[in-house]
Design a protein around this motif. Structure first.
Motif, short mmCIF file in Angstrom:
data_model
loop_
_atom_site.label_atom_id
_atom_site.label_comp_id
_atom_site.label_asym_id
_atom_site.label_seq_id
_atom_site.Cartn_x
_atom_site.Cartn_y
_atom_site.Cartn_z
N LYS A 260 -0.17 -8.72 18.09
CA LYS A 260 -1.43 -8.53 18.80
C LYS A 260 -1.20 -8.77 20.28
CE LYS A 260 -4.47 -9.50 14.99
NZ LYS A 260 -3.42 -9.79 13.99
N LYS B 275 8.34 -11.36 3.81
CA LYS B 275 9.54 -10.52 3.80
C LYS B 275 10.81 -11.30 4.06
CE LYS B 275 7.22 -6.36 5.29
NZ LYS B 275 7.24 -5.25 6.22
N GLY C 276 6.36 -13.10 9.99
CA GLY C 276 5.20 -12.86 9.14
C GLY C 276 3.90 -12.95 9.93
N TYR D 104 6.40 5.46 14.53
CA TYR D 104 5.05 5.17 15.03
C TYR D 104 4.86 3.71 15.38
CZ TYR D 104 0.00 4.62 14.86
OH TYR D 104 -1.29 4.30 15.14
N ARG D 105 5.33 2.83 14.48
CA ARG D 105 5.10 1.39 14.67
C ARG D 105 5.80 0.88 15.91
NH1 ARG D 105 3.79 -1.57 10.19
NH2 ARG D 105 5.57 -2.96 10.29
N GLU E 62 -3.28 1.46 9.14
CA GLU E 62 -2.07 1.79 9.89
C GLU E 62 -1.20 2.76 9.09
OE1 GLU E 62 0.86 -1.30 11.01
OE2 GLU E 62 -0.79 -1.91 12.32
N GLN F 264 2.34 -5.47 2.81
CA GLN F 264 2.65 -5.80 4.19
C GLN F 264 2.07 -7.15 4.59
OE1 GLN F 264 4.37 -3.91 6.45
NE2 GLN F 264 4.00 -5.22 8.18
N LEU G 287 13.91 -6.29 10.30
CA LEU G 287 12.68 -5.56 10.05
C LEU G 287 12.19 -4.98 11.37
CD1 LEU G 287 11.21 -8.33 7.80
CD2 LEU G 287 11.88 -6.09 7.00
N ARG H 220 6.57 -6.31 12.37
CA ARG H 220 5.12 -6.09 12.46
C ARG H 220 4.74 -5.73 13.89
NH1 ARG H 220 2.22 -10.82 14.19
NH2 ARG H 220 3.71 -12.34 14.98
N ILE H 221 3.52 -5.30 14.06
CA ILE H 221 3.03 -4.98 15.39
C ILE H 221 2.25 -6.20 15.89
CG2 ILE H 221 1.61 -3.41 16.75
CD1 ILE H 221 2.04 -1.37 14.42
N LEU I 184 9.70 -4.52 0.44
CA LEU I 184 10.07 -4.68 1.83
C LEU I 184 9.69 -3.52 2.73
CD1 LEU I 184 13.57 -6.29 1.52
CD2 LEU I 184 11.52 -7.31 2.47
N ASN J 143 -7.07 -8.19 7.37
CA ASN J 143 -5.76 -7.81 7.90
C ASN J 143 -5.12 -6.76 7.01
OD1 ASN J 143 -5.42 -9.14 10.23
ND2 ASN J 143 -4.30 -10.87 9.38
N SER K 116 9.38 -9.66 14.62
CA SER K 116 9.97 -8.47 14.01
C SER K 116 9.23 -8.11 12.74
CB SER K 116 11.46 -8.69 13.71
OG SER K 116 11.62 -9.55 12.63
#
Lengths: 353, 79
Positions: free
Chosen positions: B67, A88, A206, B11-12, A226, A83, B49, B64-65, A114, A219, B62
């Motif tokens: 901050k 990606k 990213g 969840y994300r 997570e 991740q 994504l 990812r979460i 991915l 990270n 997109s």
């Protein structure tokens, strides 16, 4: 190849190296022993009928966690590393930009880079297809990615042994490529090409590009945490189901419908195509069924079709392409499941840990 | 202000929505938050994504979460 990518590849190779050395190195013996011991405990519990059912479920849970905690831990770290370090957007660009057979290979093998969560597959499928990656490679990705993601493979390794893990990777990528290719051939003239859509350039996909290595490793661990929060409940769900199966479904019933032979393989493959199970649940579930008498062929058929296909995923795909497409690849995948089941049954006739 | 959170509801995606709500309350701004769960719409928005976040029609992140500081910055930019 910039410095960042090289560093990322290095980290990922390191993690998988540790797993490999651990599994095939000296630690393997001790690991095996704990497995055998816990099996003896379960067997003893099973013999004494007066023990209440909830104890059987608790014992199953403890035994499965004992077997898989190390692999799980490494799986979570690997997932975090993927991740954090895999760019990606670049992987997607490569997948969508080639012609010929190469996209199929990338579709089959690139999945693990991915996605970790089976619910995130469909948007990637839709995006690939609408960006012009071709129907075939998009389907290959859709079918292969959930079955070969690192966490699922490691969990399979821990609970079902290396034979299942290796066979699962080979069959999932092979079936994905085959089904994708045939579907494209069959459907090419029957559906219209997608209208190309505008993809927002410059959207931030990213993590921050200039962070230092220490911060990036932090990270990575945060991402791992997570994944723990998402995936662990799913695995526990699978383990509890396995316990319930052992407690309530009589082995004779499982042997009859999911035991050895061609009919159980066909049935297990069909259940896998239709049933929805989050991609981490199936490994403990299958182990529970195997211990109660499920055949190895039927297990492999289900492991192949289970995560790749489900009714909700088929309905989601229908919103992107013509409903004929899922019907075609669903049927083909079912056939592949049967073939894989028969092959695996021939190679590994009995489940032995 | 229109903010859309794209994702099938895992969840994300919920985390992203929560982050956005926190950012809005910290900035004392009100906005329409829409959760887009429809796969067709997610794909049409150009998001591959999930989870994805779109503020005033622009995809800001997109896969990812984000901050909370980032979200605040994006919101203030279009305010």
């Amino acid at each position: 190849m910039d410095k960042r990518t090289i560093f990322a590849v290095g980290i990922i190779i390191l993690i998988f190296g540790i797993i490999l050395v651990y599994e095939w190195g000296g630690a393997w013996k001790g690991y095996k022993n704990t497995m055998e011991q816990s099996d003896i405990i379960t067997a003893r519990v099973l013999e004494e009928k007066h023990i209440p059912i909830y104890m059987l479920i608790i014992v199953t849970t403890i035994e499965y966690i004992k077997n898989s905690w190390l692999c799980l831990l490494l799986a979570f770290i690997a997932a975090g590393a993927l991740q954090e370090f895999v760019p990606k957007d670049k992987v997607i660009k490569v997948m969508g930009s080639n012609r010929g057979f190469v996209p199929y290979l990338i579709g089959g093998a690139g999945g693990p880079l991915l996605s970790m969560c089976s619910c995130s597959i469909i948007p990637i499928f839709g995006g690939l297809y609408k960006r012009g990656a071709g129907l075939g490679p998009s389907i290959t990705f859709l079918l292969a990615a959930p079955a070969v993601n690192p966490a699922a493979v490691l969990l399979t390794l821990a609970l079902l042994g290396w034979k299942f893990a290796v066979a699962r990777i080979i069959f999932a990528i092979g079936a994905g490529i085959l089904v994708g290719y045939i579907t494209e051939r069959v459907m090419k003239d029957k559906i219209s090409a997608p209208e190309p859509i505008h993809i927002e350039a410059g959207a931030d996909t990213g993590p921050e590009q200039k962070a230092g290595y220490v911060k990036r490793i932090l990270n990575m661990l945060l991402y791992s945490w997570e994944f723990v929060k998402i995936v662990l409940p799913l695995i526990l769900l699978g383990v509890i189901f396995a316990g319930l199966i052992k407690a309530f479904l009589p082995p004779a019933f499982i042997v009859k419908y999911l035991g050895v032979g061609i009919f159980p393989i066909m049935l297990a493959s069909a259940i896998g195509v239709l049933m929805y199970a989050p991609s981490m649940v199936e490994a403990p579930l299958i182990r529970g069924l195997l211990e109660s008498g499920m055949g190895t062929g039927a297990s492999m058929a289900h492991l192949l079709t289970g995560p790749a296909l489900s009714l909700p995923s088929i309905l989601g795909v229908c919103k992107i392409v013509s409903p004929k497409v899922p019907v075609v690849y669903g049927t083909l995948m079912w056939i592949c499941g049967v073939i894989a089941g028969l092959t695996f049954w021939f190679l590994v006739p009995a489940f032995l840990i | 202000m229109k903010i859309e959170v794209f994702g099938p509801g895992c969840y994300r995606c919920q985390q992203v929505e929560k982050t956005v709500r926190d950012a809005l309350s910290e900035l004392n701004i009100s906005a329409d938050i829409e959760k887009v769960k429809d796969m067709g719409k997610i794909v049409e928005a150009g998001i591959m994504l999930t989870p994805g976040l779109r503020i005033e029609g622009k995809v800001v992140c997109s896969g990812r979460i984000p901050k909370i500081e980032e979200v605040k910055k994006w919101i203030e930019k279009v305010k």
